[in-house]
Design a protein around this motif. Structure first.
Motif, PDB file in Angstrom:
ATOM      1  N   ALA A  83       0.806  -1.217   0.000  1.00  0.00           N
ATOM      2  CA  ALA A  83       0.000   0.000   0.000  1.00  0.00           C
ATOM      3  C   ALA A  83       0.841   1.270   0.000  1.00  0.00           C
ATOM      4  N   LEU A  84       2.139   1.132   0.177  1.00  0.00           N
ATOM      5  CA  LEU A  84       3.017   2.302   0.207  1.00  0.00           C
ATOM      6  C   LEU A  84       3.281   2.814  -1.204  1.00  0.00           C
ATOM      7  N   PRO A  85       3.649   4.078  -1.334  1.00  0.00           N
ATOM      8  CA  PRO A  85       3.989   4.607  -2.664  1.00  0.00           C
ATOM      9  C   PRO A  85       5.191   3.865  -3.258  1.00  0.00           C
ATOM     10  N   LYS A  86       5.312   3.936  -4.551  1.00  0.00           N
ATOM     11  CA  LYS A  86       6.421   3.272  -5.250  1.00  0.00           C
ATOM     12  C   LYS A  86       7.760   3.815  -4.777  1.00  0.00           C
ATOM     13  N   SER A  87       8.790   2.976  -4.873  1.00  0.00           N
ATOM     14  CA  SER A  87      10.108   3.365  -4.361  1.00  0.00           C
ATOM     15  C   SER A  87      10.780   4.456  -5.210  1.00  0.00           C
ATOM     16  N   ASP A  88      10.314   4.676  -6.441  1.00  0.00           N
ATOM     17  CA  ASP A  88      10.943   5.708  -7.265  1.00  0.00           C
ATOM     18  C   ASP A  88      10.549   7.126  -6.821  1.00  0.00           C
ATOM     19  N   GLU A  89       9.486   7.242  -5.990  1.00  0.00           N
ATOM     20  CA  GLU A  89       9.099   8.540  -5.463  1.00  0.00           C
ATOM     21  C   GLU A  89       9.930   8.846  -4.217  1.00  0.00           C
ATOM     22  N   LYS A  90      10.102  10.125  -3.940  1.00  0.00           N
ATOM     23  CA  LYS A  90      10.840  10.514  -2.739  1.00  0.00           C
ATOM     24  C   LYS A  90       9.878  10.477  -1.559  1.00  0.00           C
ATOM     25  N   VAL A  91       9.891   9.350  -0.839  1.00  0.00           N
ATOM     26  CA  VAL A  91       8.969   9.127   0.266  1.00  0.00           C
ATOM     27  C   VAL A  91       9.762   8.623   1.463  1.00  0.00           C
ATOM     28  N   THR A  92       9.441   9.115   2.630  1.00  0.00           N
ATOM     29  CA  THR A  92      10.022   8.616   3.858  1.00  0.00           C
ATOM     30  C   THR A  92       8.966   7.790   4.580  1.00  0.00           C
ATOM     31  N   VAL A  93       9.277   6.551   4.872  1.00  0.00           N
ATOM     32  CA  VAL A  93       8.361   5.668   5.579  1.00  0.00           C
ATOM     33  C   VAL A  93       8.769   5.645   7.046  1.00  0.00           C
ATOM     34  N   HIS A  94       7.849   5.987   7.926  1.00  0.00           N
ATOM     35  CA  HIS A  94       8.135   6.021   9.358  1.00  0.00           C
ATOM     36  C   HIS A  94       7.734   4.718  10.039  1.00  0.00           C
ATOM     37  N   ALA A  95       6.734   4.056   9.528  1.00  0.00           N
ATOM     38  CA  ALA A  95       6.312   2.765  10.068  1.00  0.00           C
ATOM     39  C   ALA A  95       5.629   1.990   8.956  1.00  0.00           C
ATOM     40  N   ASN A  96       5.905   0.704   8.888  1.00  0.00           N
ATOM     41  CA  ASN A  96       5.284  -0.160   7.887  1.00  0.00           C
ATOM     42  C   ASN A  96       4.974  -1.490   8.572  1.00  0.00           C
ATOM     43  N   GLU A  97       3.835  -1.576   9.254  1.00  0.00           N
ATOM     44  CA  GLU A  97       3.483  -2.753  10.034  1.00  0.00           C
ATOM     45  C   GLU A  97       2.438  -3.629   9.360  1.00  0.00           C
ATOM     46  N   ARG A  98       1.901  -3.196   8.251  1.00  0.00           N
ATOM     47  CA  ARG A  98       0.864  -3.973   7.576  1.00  0.00           C
ATOM     48  C   ARG A  98       1.510  -5.039   6.715  1.00  0.00           C
TER      49      ARG A  98
END
Length: 145
Positions: A83-98
């Protein structure tokens, strides 16, 4: 010197450590992670007429769930997309528990089920599978004459 190196009762200390370790493994699933059984969480039970299986899998497309029944073994398989944005976008993930990725759960069923009388329904994130028992295996009252 003996008392400074070892606790007063070494066996009591070992027992305490064992209880603490057991508590870690006995914790029920919470909001922060998957429970002991994996994904999706399952409830399996039965009545005299049927076997009921509930798989808790919110956010899945019902068409992506593969349900098979073969020789008394029920298999649930599928894939949950990330469900997270694609890795090619500049995104910071703070938690990914799903949970995401492929899953597979296998349940052995009793011998008296009828493989031709199975229904599966996905509602509000819960997959309910009902498998009827054979009529010959169901209890019945016999009239005495």
């Amino acid at each position: 010197m003996y008392r400074s190196l070892f606790p007063r009762d070494l066996f009591a200390e070992m027992d305490r450590l064992q209880r603490e370790m057991q508590q870690v493994f006995d914790q029920s699933p919470g909001i922060r992670g998957v429970g002991r059984g994996g994904y999706p969480a399952l409830n399996v039970g039965g009545t005299p007429q049927s076997v009921e299986v509930y798989a808790f899998a919110p956010g899945l497309d019902p068409a992506s769930i593969d349900v098979n029944l073969d020789r008394g073994v029920l298999t649930l398989a599928g894939e949950r997309k990330e469900a997270l944005p694609k890795s090619d976008e500049k995104v910071t993930v703070h938690a990914n528990e799903r949970f995401n990725g492929r899953f597979r759960r296998v349940v052995s069923l009793p011998d008296d089920i009828d493989p031709n009388a199975v229904s599966a329904k996905y509602t509000d994130g819960v997959l309910h599978i009902s498998i009827q028992r054979r009529a010959a295996a169901q209890p019945r009252r016999i009239q005495v004459q």
